[in-house]
Design a protein around this motif. Structure first.
Motif, PDB file in Angstrom:
ATOM      1  N   PRO A 109      25.001  22.579  76.533  1.00 54.03           N
ATOM      2  CA  PRO A 109      24.534  23.841  75.926  1.00 54.03           C
ATOM      3  C   PRO A 109      24.363  24.934  76.974  1.00 54.03           C
ATOM      4  O   PRO A 109      23.982  24.667  78.111  1.00 54.03           O
ATOM      5  CB  PRO A 109      23.192  23.452  75.299  1.00 54.03           C
ATOM      6  CG  PRO A 109      22.738  22.270  76.088  1.00 54.03           C
ATOM      7  CD  PRO A 109      23.982  21.523  76.464  1.00 54.03           C
ATOM      8  N   SER A 110      24.661  26.176  76.570  1.00 48.38           N
ATOM      9  CA  SER A 110      24.469  27.309  77.472  1.00 48.38           C
ATOM     10  C   SER A 110      23.039  27.837  77.339  1.00 48.38           C
ATOM     11  O   SER A 110      22.281  27.407  76.457  1.00 48.38           O
ATOM     12  CB  SER A 110      25.479  28.417  77.148  1.00 48.38           C
ATOM     13  OG  SER A 110      25.362  28.806  75.793  1.00 48.38           O
ATOM     14  N   ALA A 111      22.672  28.780  78.186  1.00 46.80           N
ATOM     15  CA  ALA A 111      21.300  29.298  78.203  1.00 46.80           C
ATOM     16  C   ALA A 111      20.944  29.944  76.869  1.00 46.80           C
ATOM     17  O   ALA A 111      21.658  30.799  76.371  1.00 46.80           O
ATOM     18  CB  ALA A 111      21.156  30.319  79.326  1.00 46.80           C
ATOM     19  N   GLY A 112      19.835  29.486  76.284  1.00 46.28           N
ATOM     20  CA  GLY A 112      19.359  30.061  75.036  1.00 46.28           C
ATOM     21  C   GLY A 112      20.245  29.779  73.835  1.00 46.28           C
ATOM     22  O   GLY A 112      20.184  30.498  72.839  1.00 46.28           O
ATOM     23  N   GLN A 113      21.052  28.728  73.912  1.00 44.03           N
ATOM     24  CA  GLN A 113      22.014  28.447  72.842  1.00 44.03           C
ATOM     25  C   GLN A 113      21.342  28.034  71.543  1.00 44.03           C
ATOM     26  O   GLN A 113      20.403  27.242  71.534  1.00 44.03           O
ATOM     27  CB  GLN A 113      22.968  27.335  73.286  1.00 44.03           C
ATOM     28  CG  GLN A 113      23.939  26.874  72.196  1.00 44.03           C
ATOM     29  CD  GLN A 113      24.900  25.828  72.700  1.00 44.03           C
ATOM     30  OE1 GLN A 113      25.677  26.066  73.611  1.00 44.03           O
ATOM     31  NE2 GLN A 113      24.851  24.635  72.104  1.00 44.03           N
ATOM     32  N   THR A 114      21.825  28.587  70.444  1.00 45.36           N
ATOM     33  CA  THR A 114      21.434  28.143  69.107  1.00 45.36           C
ATOM     34  C   THR A 114      22.700  27.901  68.308  1.00 45.36           C
ATOM     35  O   THR A 114      23.714  28.578  68.499  1.00 45.36           O
ATOM     36  CB  THR A 114      20.569  29.189  68.379  1.00 45.36           C
ATOM     37  OG1 THR A 114      21.312  30.416  68.249  1.00 45.36           O
ATOM     38  CG2 THR A 114      19.280  29.454  69.135  1.00 45.36           C
ATOM     39  N   ALA A 115      22.646  26.934  67.410  1.00 41.17           N
ATOM     40  CA  ALA A 115      23.801  26.585  66.592  1.00 41.17           C
ATOM     41  C   ALA A 115      23.451  26.747  65.119  1.00 41.17           C
ATOM     42  O   ALA A 115      22.418  26.260  64.663  1.00 41.17           O
ATOM     43  CB  ALA A 115      24.240  25.148  66.873  1.00 41.17           C
ATOM     44  N   VAL A 116      24.309  27.432  64.394  1.00 44.57           N
ATOM     45  CA  VAL A 116      24.155  27.588  62.951  1.00 44.57           C
ATOM     46  C   VAL A 116      25.312  26.865  62.276  1.00 44.57           C
ATOM     47  O   VAL A 116      26.481  27.182  62.521  1.00 44.57           O
ATOM     48  CB  VAL A 116      24.148  29.078  62.541  1.00 44.57           C
ATOM     49  CG1 VAL A 116      24.067  29.202  61.022  1.00 44.57           C
ATOM     50  CG2 VAL A 116      22.982  29.803  63.204  1.00 44.57           C
ATOM     51  N   HIS A 117      24.974  25.902  61.428  1.00 42.12           N
ATOM     52  CA  HIS A 117      25.986  25.094  60.753  1.00 42.12           C
ATOM     53  C   HIS A 117      26.145  25.559  59.308  1.00 42.12           C
ATOM     54  O   HIS A 117      25.189  25.558  58.539  1.00 42.12           O
ATOM     55  CB  HIS A 117      25.575  23.616  60.776  1.00 42.12           C
ATOM     56  CG  HIS A 117      25.472  23.036  62.145  1.00 42.12           C
ATOM     57  ND1 HIS A 117      26.561  22.547  62.834  1.00 42.12           N
ATOM     58  CD2 HIS A 117      24.409  22.882  62.978  1.00 42.12           C
ATOM     59  CE1 HIS A 117      26.181  22.097  64.017  1.00 42.12           C
ATOM     60  NE2 HIS A 117      24.872  22.301  64.136  1.00 42.12           N
ATOM     61  N   LYS A 118      27.363  25.954  58.958  1.00 40.63           N
ATOM     62  CA  LYS A 118      27.668  26.390  57.593  1.00 40.63           C
ATOM     63  C   LYS A 118      28.822  25.559  57.017  1.00 40.63           C
ATOM     64  O   LYS A 118      29.755  26.105  56.435  1.00 40.63           O
ATOM     65  CB  LYS A 118      28.032  27.873  57.582  1.00 40.63           C
ATOM     66  CG  LYS A 118      26.892  28.790  57.996  1.00 40.63           C
ATOM     67  CD  LYS A 118      27.298  30.255  57.881  1.00 40.63           C
ATOM     68  CE  LYS A 118      26.153  31.176  58.231  1.00 40.63           C
ATOM     69  NZ  LYS A 118      26.539  32.620  58.105  1.00 40.63           N
ATOM     70  N   GLU A 119      28.730  24.248  57.210  1.00 41.38           N
ATOM     71  CA  GLU A 119      29.756  23.308  56.746  1.00 41.38           C
ATOM     72  C   GLU A 119      31.119  23.611  57.367  1.00 41.38           C
ATOM     73  O   GLU A 119      31.517  22.975  58.333  1.00 41.38           O
ATOM     74  CB  GLU A 119      29.821  23.252  55.214  1.00 41.38           C
ATOM     75  CG  GLU A 119      28.563  22.680  54.587  1.00 41.38           C
ATOM     76  CD  GLU A 119      28.730  22.333  53.117  1.00 41.38           C
ATOM     77  OE1 GLU A 119      29.772  22.669  52.517  1.00 41.38           O
ATOM     78  OE2 GLU A 119      27.801  21.715  52.564  1.00 41.38           O
ATOM     79  N   THR A 120      31.855  24.580  56.835  1.00 41.23           N
ATOM     80  CA  THR A 120      33.202  24.850  57.354  1.00 41.23           C
ATOM     81  C   THR A 120      33.208  25.928  58.438  1.00 41.23           C
ATOM     82  O   THR A 120      34.274  26.399  58.838  1.00 41.23           O
ATOM     83  CB  THR A 120      34.154  25.277  56.212  1.00 41.23           C
ATOM     84  OG1 THR A 120      33.657  26.468  55.601  1.00 41.23           O
ATOM     85  CG2 THR A 120      34.263  24.188  55.165  1.00 41.23           C
ATOM     86  N   GLU A 121      32.032  26.298  58.929  1.00 42.90           N
ATOM     87  CA  GLU A 121      31.940  27.291  59.999  1.00 42.90           C
ATOM     88  C   GLU A 121      30.794  26.927  60.932  1.00 42.90           C
ATOM     89  O   GLU A 121      29.712  26.555  60.491  1.00 42.90           O
ATOM     90  CB  GLU A 121      31.717  28.681  59.411  1.00 42.90           C
ATOM     91  CG  GLU A 121      31.718  29.803  60.449  1.00 42.90           C
ATOM     92  CD  GLU A 121      31.621  31.168  59.792  1.00 42.90           C
ATOM     93  OE1 GLU A 121      32.633  31.886  59.764  1.00 42.90           O
ATOM     94  OE2 GLU A 121      30.514  31.509  59.302  1.00 42.90           O
ATOM     95  N   LEU A 122      31.057  27.038  62.229  1.00 45.54           N
ATOM     96  CA  LEU A 122      30.046  26.792  63.256  1.00 45.54           C
ATOM     97  C   LEU A 122      29.863  28.072  64.060  1.00 45.54           C
ATOM     98  O   LEU A 122      30.836  28.655  64.549  1.00 45.54           O
ATOM     99  CB  LEU A 122      30.486  25.661  64.185  1.00 45.54           C
ATOM    100  CG  LEU A 122      29.637  25.426  65.439  1.00 45.54           C
ATOM    101  CD1 LEU A 122      28.232  24.965  65.068  1.00 45.54           C
ATOM    102  CD2 LEU A 122      30.311  24.400  66.360  1.00 45.54           C
TER     103      LEU A 122
END
Length: 212
Positions: A109-122
């Motif tokens: 992970p990069s600094a301050g990384q957040t991940a949003v999962h929308k099934e067919t989109e990351l």
């Protein structure tokens, strides 16, 4: 006798068509490709002819309500891309050939990384950038019986007017496997100055020859 000879001619012609790739994605090769995002059409229109010829002609459209529970179902795309897709598609020259273990979003992970999962989109956001991976289609690129993904990657800098895109082919999506992506084309923009990379220009840009 005439009917027998005609049948043989038809079978021979069909054999030639199949062996030369003139017929693709018919019932001989299983299920048709599945288009997941309408962005598929704009993302593929600038591909060179040899790659255009590999695109499916027999397609259906993804219906989220009918998604299966198989590992490589489109509804699991964002989770799989986050945990299993190597980021070596972003690297050029000799760095692209380095080992892929430990090179996923989840592993580095990069600094301050957040991940949003929308099934067919990351969507991956950090202090300095926003990255998006969108599943465009599920297909069998070389008619090998595998499940392959066509994916659009986009990058936007949050500190300068820089954007880029990559059209990616992710082959043979399977559990417990580090996935790698082949870059089919790319674009780089700084402000209003944009450069498109396809065909031989793509190889020069990447400093290696993608394996289509």
């Amino acid at each position: 006798m005439l009917r027998h000879n005609s049948t043989l001619c038809i079978l021979f012609a069909l054999f030639i068509a199949l062996s030369t790739g003139c017929i693709r994605n018919t019932s001989f090769f299983g299920d048709p490709a599945m288009l997941v995002s309408p962005r598929y059409f704009s993302a593929t229109q600038s591909l060179p002819q040899e790659l255009q010829d590999k695109l499916p002609s027999d397609v259906t459209y993804y219906e989220p309500s009918k998604a299966s529970n198989s590992y490589n179902s489109p509804k699991y795309f964002s989770k799989i891309a986050y945990n299993n897709l190597s980021l070596n598609f972003l690297w050029t020259g000799a760095q692209h050939s380095l080992p892929v273990d430990g090179t996923t979003y989840s592993a580095m992970p990069s600094a301050g990384q957040t991940a949003v999962h929308k099934e067919t989109e990351l969507i991956i956001s950090s202090e300095f950038s926003k990255e998006t991976l969108t599943l465009l289609a599920v297909l069998d690129w070389n008619n090998t019986g595998s499940t392959d993904w066509l994916v659009l990657y986009s990058f936007k800098s949050l500190v300068q007017p820089e954007t880029s895109t990559r059209l990616l082919l992710i082959r043979d999506v399977q559990p417990r496997k580090i996935l790698t992506a082949t870059v089919l084309n790319a674009s780089e923009c700084f402000g209003n100055n944009c450069e498109e990379y396809s065909g031989y220009k793509l190889s020069e840009f990447l400093e290696y020859q993608p394996a289509y």
